[in-house]
Design an enzyme around this catalytic site. Structure first.
Site: not given
Length: 528
Positions: A96, A186, A328, A330
């Site tokens: 990506r 995002e 996404n 984390y």
């Protein structure tokens, strides 16, 4: 609070004990991810236009912790073949990366298309395809052409026209080989940090309305680009188009009704603002947050809510406009309705949400202040999305761990521990029935980490930014990830014998690690 944490850790240990019986499907796509401004360099090569990050770093270098910029970065513009060899050596199924809008449209609009920019991405994509690595292309990863920002950027109601035209140029030139498109990376970071705060370019800091108006214009632009692909390109090209949203897990600090509601409001403010209009049954901005902003706006003297409404036509346009949900992820956090509250600008998104945030000190801390190893956070996020939005197709499009340059470049055990924990989360989610199709590690290599410059490193490959050719060397995490891809199993005991990766032309990537012994050198890396 402690009970929640202990349960999470117990699940991780249980997963590790049963690792031999847990396997990723053969068609599961393992990959890595990067972004154009963070690795490409060549900021003014050929006829490339200026981006908002070019402008910010050049005019306000103190904004970046080490006063650096992405002018050269890892110089992927010159070293893309090396990057593909790294992907190949890891055994990646997919990669990506993002296109720099101003590299193919120097003025931001489609009246001038850069032949050099198109050639670069064609060469890059062709190199991946040659080795059966699936290119996943993000159209926008934070690097808006400065000429469009001068016209208001995401606050301009005509933004969707600029973005659709740009997307069409990309589809036309690369869509015969690119079958996975991501419109925006995002939205929260684009809208809240760039327009509703002062932490990312273009640093507009319109705390009252910046986030909300940016969000609406971004979502309409996304939907326009999506429908353009579905109508005019998908019938022939046969690909899919989606969006990537940052979904860090938010859980209640206690099991009280107030804390559960606070966690829901925080989720709406963080990512529901962008996911709800696309993936929910009814569309539009999330109801509870809408009501809060309308109520506070009236109290603050505004004639109308600071959060704009969608017309019926706009709501219909946006709802369902994604073939998959790019996640996404984390970390995670715990939220309280009454404790740990901080002072935020009034009015602002965070003041509107009005909750307190708590990160248990026992959760391991990365080099990034915002990133801790939160137990089972990816599992909680994926299963929540699966339930809330009626089982969407999901790709984890970013997941990674930062370490500082002083933490030992090559023996990155913290990153290894993190990847194993989150990939066990992914296996748990698959076993729970989540339609998870792939996982992209962040990041293939060290890069320009936005406000922190080069002080925080996320790479599977270390980059020597001081060397002429920006030499790349694999870390221990690269070998562990390679082993996971090869075996489709997360082996908690695997240790590489050495950190040397060979490539077909006889050159090799070599790190300071042989037979479990650390060495200071010598190093040998070359592929140009």
């Amino acid at each position: 609070m402690k009970l929640l944490i202990i349960i999470g850790l117990a699940a991780v240990w249980c997963d590790a004990a049963q690792w031999q019986d847990r396997r990723f499907p053969d068609d599961f796509r393992f990959g890595a991810a990067t972004a154009a401004y963070q690795i490409e360099g060549g900021w003014n090569a050929d006829d490339k236009g200026e981006s908002i990050w070019d402008r910010l770093t050049h005019t306000n270098p103190d904004f970046i912790a080490d006063r650096s910029n992405g002018d050269v970065a890892a110089d992927t513009y010159s070293n893309y073949r090396t990057d593909v060899q790294m992907m190949r050596e890891l055994g990646l199924d997919a990669y990506r990366f993002s296109i720099a809008w101003s590299r193919i449209l120097p003025n931001g609009i489609s009246s001038k298309v850069s032949d050099a920019g198109i050639a670069f991405y064609n060469n890059y994509i062709n190199e991946m395809v040659k080795y059966n690595i699936t290119p996943m292309v993000t159209l926008y990863h934070w690097d808006l052409p400065q000429k469009l920002q001068d016209l208001g950027g995401f606050m301009n109601p005509n933004f969707h026209e600029w973005f659709e035209d740009y997307a069409r140029v990309a589809y036309e030139n690369f869509g015969d080989r690119v079958k996975h498109w991501i419109t925006f990376n995002e939205p929260r970071e684009i809208c809240y940090e760039g327009y509703g705060s002062d932490t990312k370019a273009p640093v507009i800091n319109a705390t009252d309305i910046g986030t909300y108006y940016c969000a609406k214009n971004l979502l309409i632009a996304h939907a326009k680009a999506y429908h353009a692909y579905v109508k005019d390109f998908k019938p022939k090209q046969g690909g899919v188009c989606g969006i990537t949203i940052s979904v860090n897990w938010v859980g209640p600090l206690t099991d009280s009704e107030d804390d559960r509601l606070a966690a829901e409001i925080k989720r709406q403010a963080e990512w529901g603002l962008y996911a709800e209009p696309i993936f929910s049954e009814y569309g539009g901005f999330p109801a509870e947050l809408c009501n809060i902003v309308a109520w506070k706006s009236a109290e603050q003297g505004y004639r109308r809510s600071r959060m704009p409404e969608f017309t019926d036509e706009e709501r219909t346009l946006v709802r369902g406009s994604s073939d998959f949900f790019g996640v996404n992820h984390y970390s995670g956090t715990l939220v309280s309705a009454t404790h740990y509250k901080e002072t935020h600008p009034v009015p602002s998104l965070l003041d509107d949400a009005g909750v307190g945030v708590y990160n248990p000190p026992e959760w391991p801390q990365s080099a990034s202040s915002w990133l801790r190893l939160s137990p089972n956070s990816l599992y909680y996020a994926l299963t929540h999305l699966d339930t809330k939005y009626n089982k969407p197709i999901i790709y984890v499009t970013e997941n990674g761990w930062s370490e500082s340059p002083e933490d030992g470049y090559y023996i990155d055990n913290g990153r290894v521990e993190y990847f194993r924990a989150k990939l066990n989360d992914a296996l748990d989610a698959l076993e729970a029935g989540v339609d998870l199709r792939g996982y992209m590690a962040w990041s293939l290599m060290d890069n320009f980490e936005w406000n922190q410059g080069y002080l925080e490193r996320f790479g599977l490959f270390e980059v020597d930014f001081k060397s002429e050719y920006k030499e790349r060397r694999p870390r221990k995490s690269a070998f562990v990830y390679k082993h996971i891809i090869e075996t489709r199993v997360v082996d908690p005991y695997y240790e590489p014998d050495s950190l040397t990766m060979w490539i077909d032309d006889g050159h090799y990537f070599q790190s300071a690690y042989y037979n479990n012994q650390y060495s200071s050198g010598p190093f040998s890396v070359s592929y140009n």
